[in-house]
Design a protein around this motif. Structure first.
Motif, mmCIF file in Angstrom:
data_model
loop_
_atom_site.group_PDB
_atom_site.id
_atom_site.type_symbol
_atom_site.label_atom_id
_atom_site.label_comp_id
_atom_site.label_asym_id
_atom_site.label_seq_id
_atom_site.Cartn_x
_atom_site.Cartn_y
_atom_site.Cartn_z
ATOM 1 N N TYR A 1 0.794 -1.234 0.000
ATOM 2 C CA TYR A 1 0.000 0.000 0.000
ATOM 3 C C TYR A 1 0.829 1.289 0.000
ATOM 4 C CZ TYR A 1 -3.851 -3.141 0.779
ATOM 5 O OH TYR A 1 -4.765 -4.142 0.623
ATOM 6 N N GLY A 2 2.025 1.266 0.533
ATOM 7 C CA GLY A 2 2.868 2.468 0.581
ATOM 8 C C GLY A 2 2.140 3.648 1.201
ATOM 9 N N CYS A 3 2.337 4.834 0.656
ATOM 10 C CA CYS A 3 1.686 6.049 1.148
ATOM 11 C C CYS A 3 0.172 5.981 1.027
ATOM 12 C CB CYS A 3 2.147 7.241 0.310
ATOM 13 S SG CYS A 3 3.445 8.167 1.096
ATOM 14 N N VAL A 4 -0.314 5.217 0.056
ATOM 15 C CA VAL A 4 -1.758 5.112 -0.173
ATOM 16 C C VAL A 4 -2.430 4.479 1.056
ATOM 17 C CG1 VAL A 4 -3.543 4.199 -1.729
ATOM 18 C CG2 VAL A 4 -1.373 5.009 -2.664
ATOM 19 N N ILE B 1 -1.515 5.042 4.140
ATOM 20 C CA ILE B 1 -1.676 6.148 5.102
ATOM 21 C C ILE B 1 -2.882 6.994 4.703
ATOM 22 C CG2 ILE B 1 -0.604 8.269 6.010
ATOM 23 C CD1 ILE B 1 2.111 6.924 5.693
ATOM 24 N N ILE B 2 -3.018 7.253 3.402
ATOM 25 C CA ILE B 2 -4.146 8.063 2.911
ATOM 26 C C ILE B 2 -5.480 7.386 3.261
ATOM 27 C CG2 ILE B 2 -5.294 8.919 0.793
ATOM 28 C CD1 ILE B 2 -2.455 9.489 -0.316
ATOM 29 N N LEU C 1 -6.140 7.774 6.945
ATOM 30 C CA LEU C 1 -6.554 9.140 7.297
ATOM 31 C C LEU C 1 -7.992 9.408 6.860
ATOM 32 C CD1 LEU C 1 -3.302 11.181 6.506
ATOM 33 C CD2 LEU C 1 -4.184 10.525 8.737
ATOM 34 N N HIS C 2 -8.362 8.878 5.686
ATOM 35 C CA HIS C 2 -9.751 9.022 5.224
ATOM 36 C C HIS C 2 -10.711 8.398 6.233
ATOM 37 C CE1 HIS C 2 -9.841 11.032 1.426
ATOM 38 N NE2 HIS C 2 -8.866 10.298 0.914
ATOM 39 N N THR D 1 -1.734 0.811 -6.217
ATOM 40 C CA THR D 1 -1.207 1.882 -5.355
ATOM 41 C C THR D 1 0.027 2.538 -5.990
ATOM 42 O OG1 THR D 1 0.080 0.335 -4.012
ATOM 43 C CG2 THR D 1 -2.141 0.854 -3.238
ATOM 44 N N MET E 1 -1.370 4.949 -8.432
ATOM 45 C CA MET E 1 -1.933 6.127 -7.758
ATOM 46 C C MET E 1 -0.820 7.074 -7.312
ATOM 47 S SD MET E 1 -4.511 6.470 -4.532
ATOM 48 C CE MET E 1 -4.606 8.104 -3.787
ATOM 49 N N GLU E 2 0.237 6.507 -6.723
ATOM 50 C CA GLU E 2 1.361 7.346 -6.256
ATOM 51 C C GLU E 2 2.066 8.023 -7.425
ATOM 52 O OE1 GLU E 2 4.094 5.754 -3.288
ATOM 53 O OE2 GLU E 2 2.435 4.669 -2.393
ATOM 54 N N CYS F 1 2.046 12.260 -3.272
ATOM 55 C CA CYS F 1 1.062 11.743 -2.309
ATOM 56 C C CYS F 1 1.181 12.418 -0.952
ATOM 57 C CB CYS F 1 1.308 10.249 -2.090
ATOM 58 S SG CYS F 1 0.234 9.224 -3.064
ATOM 59 N N ILE G 1 -1.225 15.111 -0.403
ATOM 60 C CA ILE G 1 -2.577 14.650 -0.020
ATOM 61 C C ILE G 1 -2.598 14.344 1.474
ATOM 62 C CG2 ILE G 1 -4.293 12.803 -0.342
ATOM 63 C CD1 ILE G 1 -3.395 12.596 -3.239
ATOM 64 N N ILE G 2 -1.532 13.675 1.955
ATOM 65 C CA ILE G 2 -1.454 13.318 3.380
ATOM 66 C C ILE G 2 -1.485 14.592 4.244
ATOM 67 C CG2 ILE G 2 0.081 12.306 5.158
ATOM 68 C CD1 ILE G 2 0.841 10.179 3.041
ATOM 69 N N LEU H 1 -4.973 15.978 4.292
ATOM 70 C CA LEU H 1 -5.884 15.189 5.130
ATOM 71 C C LEU H 1 -5.615 15.436 6.618
ATOM 72 C CD1 LEU H 1 -6.026 11.818 3.148
ATOM 73 C CD2 LEU H 1 -7.763 13.593 3.256
ATOM 74 N N ILE I 1 -8.250 16.719 9.379
ATOM 75 C CA ILE I 1 -8.477 16.049 10.664
ATOM 76 C C ILE I 1 -8.362 17.064 11.800
ATOM 77 C CG2 ILE I 1 -7.468 14.370 12.309
ATOM 78 C CD1 ILE I 1 -7.002 12.527 9.925
#
Lengths: 156, 156
Positions: A78-81, A83-84, A87-88, B64, B67-68, B80, B83-84, B87, B91
């Protein structure tokens, strides 16, 4: 000079050129930083990405590439995705908590309004059942006029 | 067969082997998907990352990575990580809204408690200033006993 080489040139076992693209962002005291980005993107891709950007944006770019590479090494799927997504999910939880709390406030407000209406109705019913003299007597005594033990009232 | 090549083999202008590592995750109808990951990671790194993982995790990994890579192309500085950060900020905003709403509830509760105490005190003060007979008379009339116009009370 061998000791002056940046982490990238040390890793790639090459001489560090005077205008090395990696040198400002991959200092020799943090070899892991370059090893990470090299493992995920490859030295050539990192160099290309940095060269395409104006110098004042390169430090931030090296930082984010390092963060993404580290994430991908820690979580190869998943890598950074990852974490995204996490967070979602946190945002969804916080938003649902907020909606719940706002609903609680709405309930509080409606209870408070109802209680106020009931109080007014109860007061008006009580006074409706007292004679004017009784209200006046009670009112006067509450202001210290007349003593209930000595005063005489006659109602007809 | 040329038409059966996956997007990666088409992009790399090579024959698509029967057990091509890219083939299941980079179909020929979406050439942009492979172009993205190739531009950021390079074909060799993507192939290595997929090969290191068990087959059931490779599709998710390709998704993923795509996406990255897309994020990095859209935002070459932050990728990415941008985006983090966004987010995290959302939060923080949601949490501060929640804290504010919870504080509002606490204020409501304290006002409600105070109002209850004041109401009890006001009731007890009013009844303290009424004679027992007045309370009874008012009480009886509220139940429909006796008419104020015909009844006579004498207090000493």
């Amino acid at each position: 000079m061998i000791s002056g080489r940046c982490a990238a040139c040390k890793y790639l076992r090459r001489r560090c050129p005077s205008h090395c693209i990696f040198s400002p962002y991959f200092p020799p005291n943090d070899p892991q930083r370059f090893a990470c980005v090299h493992r995920i993107y490859g030295a050539s891709n990192v160099g290309k990405m940095l060269l395409k950007l104006p110098p004042h944006l390169r430090a931030q770019t090296a930082d984010t590439l390092y963060m993404e590479a580290k994430c991908r090494i820690q979580d190869p799927v998943y890598g950074c995705v990852g974490i995204i997504s996490h967070l979602h999910q946190q945002i969804r939880i916080a938003e649902s908590q907020l909606a719940k709390t706002q609903a609680e406030i709405a309930v509080f407000n409606s209870i408070a309004r109802e209680a106020q209406v009931q109080e007014i109705e109860a007061d008006s019913n009580f006074f409706k059942n007292l004679l004017p003299e009784e209200i006046t007597a009670a009112g006067l005594r509450s202001y210290g006029y007349g003593s209930p033990s000595t005063q005489t009232f006659k109602f007809n």
